[in-house]
Design an enzyme around this catalytic site. Sequence first.
Site, PDB file in Angstrom:
ATOM      1  N   ALA A  77      18.207   2.228  21.934  1.00 51.77           N
ATOM      2  CA  ALA A  77      17.732   2.043  23.306  1.00 51.77           C
ATOM      3  C   ALA A  77      16.664   0.947  23.357  1.00 51.77           C
ATOM      4  CB  ALA A  77      17.242   3.334  23.919  1.00 51.77           C
ATOM      5  N   HIS A  78      17.074  -0.249  22.951  1.00 50.46           N
ATOM      6  CA  HIS A  78      16.207  -1.421  23.024  1.00 50.46           C
ATOM      7  C   HIS A  78      17.061  -2.686  22.895  1.00 50.46           C
ATOM      8  CE1 HIS A  78      16.372  -0.651  18.630  1.00 50.46           C
ATOM      9  NE2 HIS A  78      16.440  -1.967  18.565  1.00 50.46           N
ATOM     10  N   ALA A  79      16.428  -3.806  23.134  1.00 47.79           N
ATOM     11  CA  ALA A  79      17.056  -5.114  22.937  1.00 47.79           C
ATOM     12  C   ALA A  79      16.115  -5.952  22.083  1.00 47.79           C
ATOM     13  CB  ALA A  79      17.300  -5.804  24.285  1.00 47.79           C
TER      14      ALA A  79
END
Length: 141
Positions: free
Chosen positions: A55-57
């Site tokens: 849940a990140h970029a």
Amino acid sequence: MQRAKSVLDCYLIYLSKLGDRDGHITPVTNSEEVPFDIKRVFYLYDIPGGESRGAHAHYECHQFLVAVSGAFEVLVDDGKSKRQILLNRPDCGLYIPPGIWASEVNFSSGSVCLVLASHAYNEKDYIRDYNEFLTFSQKLK
């Protein structure tokens, strides 16, 4: 400035599988099997069945994910479109370029996720807030 990435820029790469009934080996070499030089390797494990990670970029880091044991899905999101990709083979991985929000979801019990990364760990390269990611992805369009 980098161009906006699409979920279509995330793709499966099938790796060589060498061996026979006595076992197999799958080699991964910098810039050959994966489209970047590998600077960091880590793996996720002991994740309870059904749980999620990621849940990140990233601003700059490329990643390549492999389910070396078990199975999980990767939800990739470019700010407009989403795709969910099943990983369940140790000889197949998912390439994720920078600028894509990724979440690993629905882990089967005992799964191990191997991650090959193009950059050493740098907290400043992470986008952990989804609204910040949307703002970033809109600037690239």
